[in-house]
Design a protein around this motif. Structure first.
Motif, PDB file in Angstrom:
ATOM      1  N   ALA A 209      75.047-117.994  56.969  1.00  0.00           N
ATOM      2  CA  ALA A 209      74.507-118.454  58.254  1.00  0.00           C
ATOM      3  C   ALA A 209      73.436-119.512  58.025  1.00  0.00           C
ATOM      4  O   ALA A 209      72.342-119.205  57.555  1.00  0.00           O
ATOM      5  CB  ALA A 209      73.936-117.272  59.023  1.00  0.00           C
TER       6      ALA A 209
ATOM      7  N   ASP B 171      73.130-122.325  60.508  1.00  0.00           N
ATOM      8  CA  ASP B 171      72.776-122.984  61.760  1.00  0.00           C
ATOM      9  C   ASP B 171      72.617-121.941  62.868  1.00  0.00           C
ATOM     10  O   ASP B 171      72.860-120.750  62.676  1.00  0.00           O
ATOM     11  CB  ASP B 171      73.829-124.032  62.147  1.00  0.00           C
ATOM     12  N   LYS B 172      72.180-122.410  64.009  1.00  0.00           N
ATOM     13  CA  LYS B 172      71.884-121.496  65.112  1.00  0.00           C
ATOM     14  C   LYS B 172      73.116-120.709  65.551  1.00  0.00           C
ATOM     15  O   LYS B 172      73.041-119.503  65.804  1.00  0.00           O
ATOM     16  CB  LYS B 172      71.314-122.286  66.296  1.00  0.00           C
ATOM     17  N   ARG B 173      74.250-121.389  65.637  1.00  0.00           N
ATOM     18  CA  ARG B 173      75.475-120.727  66.107  1.00  0.00           C
ATOM     19  C   ARG B 173      75.890-119.590  65.184  1.00  0.00           C
ATOM     20  O   ARG B 173      76.228-118.498  65.636  1.00  0.00           O
ATOM     21  CB  ARG B 173      76.597-121.767  66.206  1.00  0.00           C
ATOM     22  N   SER B 174      75.853-119.834  63.876  1.00  0.00           N
ATOM     23  CA  SER B 174      76.261-118.800  62.924  1.00  0.00           C
ATOM     24  C   SER B 174      75.244-117.657  62.883  1.00  0.00           C
ATOM     25  O   SER B 174      75.608-116.492  62.695  1.00  0.00           O
ATOM     26  CB  SER B 174      76.438-119.400  61.524  1.00  0.00           C
ATOM     27  N   LYS B 175      73.981-117.979  63.106  1.00  0.00           N
ATOM     28  CA  LYS B 175      72.972-116.921  63.135  1.00  0.00           C
ATOM     29  C   LYS B 175      73.136-116.036  64.368  1.00  0.00           C
ATOM     30  O   LYS B 175      72.934-114.815  64.308  1.00  0.00           O
ATOM     31  CB  LYS B 175      71.575-117.531  63.099  1.00  0.00           C
ATOM     32  N   LEU B 176      73.510-116.647  65.480  1.00  0.00           N
ATOM     33  CA  LEU B 176      73.776-115.856  66.687  1.00  0.00           C
ATOM     34  C   LEU B 176      74.987-114.955  66.482  1.00  0.00           C
ATOM     35  O   LEU B 176      75.038-113.823  66.994  1.00  0.00           O
ATOM     36  CB  LEU B 176      74.002-116.785  67.885  1.00  0.00           C
ATOM     37  N   ALA B 177      75.993-115.438  65.740  1.00  0.00           N
ATOM     38  CA  ALA B 177      77.164-114.624  65.442  1.00  0.00           C
ATOM     39  C   ALA B 177      76.776-113.400  64.614  1.00  0.00           C
ATOM     40  O   ALA B 177      77.299-112.298  64.815  1.00  0.00           O
ATOM     41  CB  ALA B 177      78.213-115.451  64.711  1.00  0.00           C
TER      42      ALA B 177
END
Length: 419
Positions: free
Chosen positions: A396, A398-404
């Motif tokens: 993770a 970036d923001k998107r992958s961290k939200l996932a």
């Protein structure tokens, strides 16, 4: 009130029913009169005068049903509101007032456009309230055949429309308001079916569903193929009726459900039919818990629905899967390994709501494991989620992958919380 009923004004009102411009006003007048006669003991003479005049309108029903929706709606309101006002007399004097009940039923049967039938719903409910009292058992027997016919009428009206251009992707010709109204209307008819169950019994209602499904199989079964099911509306409607009365069917019903369940799990693949079948099975899981010989076929049917291309069918499958696991956990506890594998194979491709549904289901089965196996079973279920979580967390950036990753944590927490 008697001054009006016993004067030429009543003739004026009745004659106005045949004049288009005066129809609504005449119906309103009669409606007001009916409300004033609800105290049937005090208004006996008024009712005796009105009743034959109202019954004289009966021949107009069939004519209006074929070409005049407005008149049919007015007639339906007249008969239904008269029935509501005099429902106590219908229960007390079933032979004398049977014709009024027949008129309401006839109006419902002729309403092809579904514009008037809702006006009858409250009458059926009010009549059911009396007929299910021990005091009015004779009336219940006397009207049983009419409630049986009412089931037939309701199931016929439950059918989805048949588009003239055979475009099954748009059954309502782009009219979303009409579609939403129809769906709401179906659930209201489901309530009427429940009223019928209380009068004639759940077994009789289930028998009608069975006969309609069997009839469809005999006529259309051999022509059906995956994704192309002839006259699917006639198959989906009795499934919906089964689903509607599901909570009223006792877990020990032993006459119709042993015949119905094998039919349902063998139906052809059509999106709306499959959705209804999956939802219907989910309503009978308490029955299934007492009939373990039927569990495997149903569960296979539900689990296969997770691979359906329709998201609506998949969501229905997740909901029914939860019901099966919750109510049949004792039967499934020895099959936890297979359920864990299934859980791992589907969890990542489901919506958040469906993930919660199947997670709760798996947790119900885990909770039935012997103490000596609880840890190992729980760990086996969580490990695949944790492993994917660790891999995602390591990558993770970036923001998107961290939200996932956060979403995965929520899923794992949900499993622990349900357990």
């Amino acid at each position: 009130m008697n001054d009006i009923i016993n004067s030429v004004l009543l003739d004026v009102i009745m004659n106005a029913l045949s004049i288009d411009i005066a129809l609504d006003s005449a119906v309103e007048c009669l409606s007001a009169i009916f409300k004033e006669t609800r105290d049937v003991d005090e208004c006996q003479s008024t009712i005796q005068t009105l009743y034959p005049r109202i019954l004289a309108l009966r021949p107009k029903i069939a004519q209006a049903g074929s070409d005049d929706a407005d008149t049919l709606k007015g007639l339906t309101r007249i008969f239904s509101e008269a029935g509501e006002a005099w429902v106590l007399l219908v229960a007390r004097l079933p032979e004398q007032f049977r014709a009024l009940v027949e008129c309401v039923l006839e109006c419902a049967a002729h309403d092809k456009e579904h514009e008037a039938i809702a006006l009858t719903f409250n009458f059926w409910y009010e009549l059911k309230q009396y007929l299910t009292l021990e005091k009015y058992m004779e009336a219940r027997v006397h009207h049983a055949d009419l409630f049986s016919k009412l089931v037939d009428v309701m199931v016929l009206h439950l059918q989805f429309p048949r588009p003239e251009d055979d475009d099954e992707k748009d059954l309502f010709e782009g009219d979303r308001e009409k579609e939403e109204k129809f769906r709401e209307f179906r659930h209201q008819m489901g309530d009427v079916l429940k009223d019928c169950c209380e009068v004639i019994g759940v077994t009789e209602c289930l028998r009608k569903s069975y006969e309609l499904i069997e009839q469809w199989v005999n006529v259309n079964g051999q022509q059906a193929a995956a994704g192309r099911v002839p006259n699917w509306q006639a198959l989906e409607a009795p499934l919906f009726s089964m689903r509607a009365i599901g909570r009223m069917v006792p877990p020990d019903e032993s006459i119709m459900l042993p015949k119905l369940i094998p039919l349902i799990v063998d139906i052809p693949d059509h999106e709306k039919v499959r959705f209804q079948a999956v939802m219907t099975l989910g309503r009978y899981t308490e029955w299934t818990a007492q009939h373990p010989d039927t569990l495997q076929a149903q569960l296979n049917f539900i689990m296969a629905a997770f691979n359906h291309p329709s998201g609506e069918v998949v969501r229905a499958a997740a909901l029914s899967f939860r019901f099966f696991c919750n109510d049949c956990a004792d039967l499934l506890r020895d099959h936890i390994d297979g359920l864990q594998q299934f859980y791992e194979s589907v969890i990542d491709r489901l919506s958040a709501a469906s993930q919660e549904e199947i997670t709760e289901g798996i947790a119900s089965v885990l909770a039935k494991q012997p103490l000596t196996k609880v840890y190992a079973s729980f760990k086996s279920t969580c490990d695949p989620v944790v492993n994917r979580l660790m891999t995602m967390a390591q990558n993770a950036t970036d923001k998107r992958s961290k939200l996932a990753v956060a979403g995965k944590f929520r899923k794992l927490y949900g499993l622990c919380n349900q357990y």
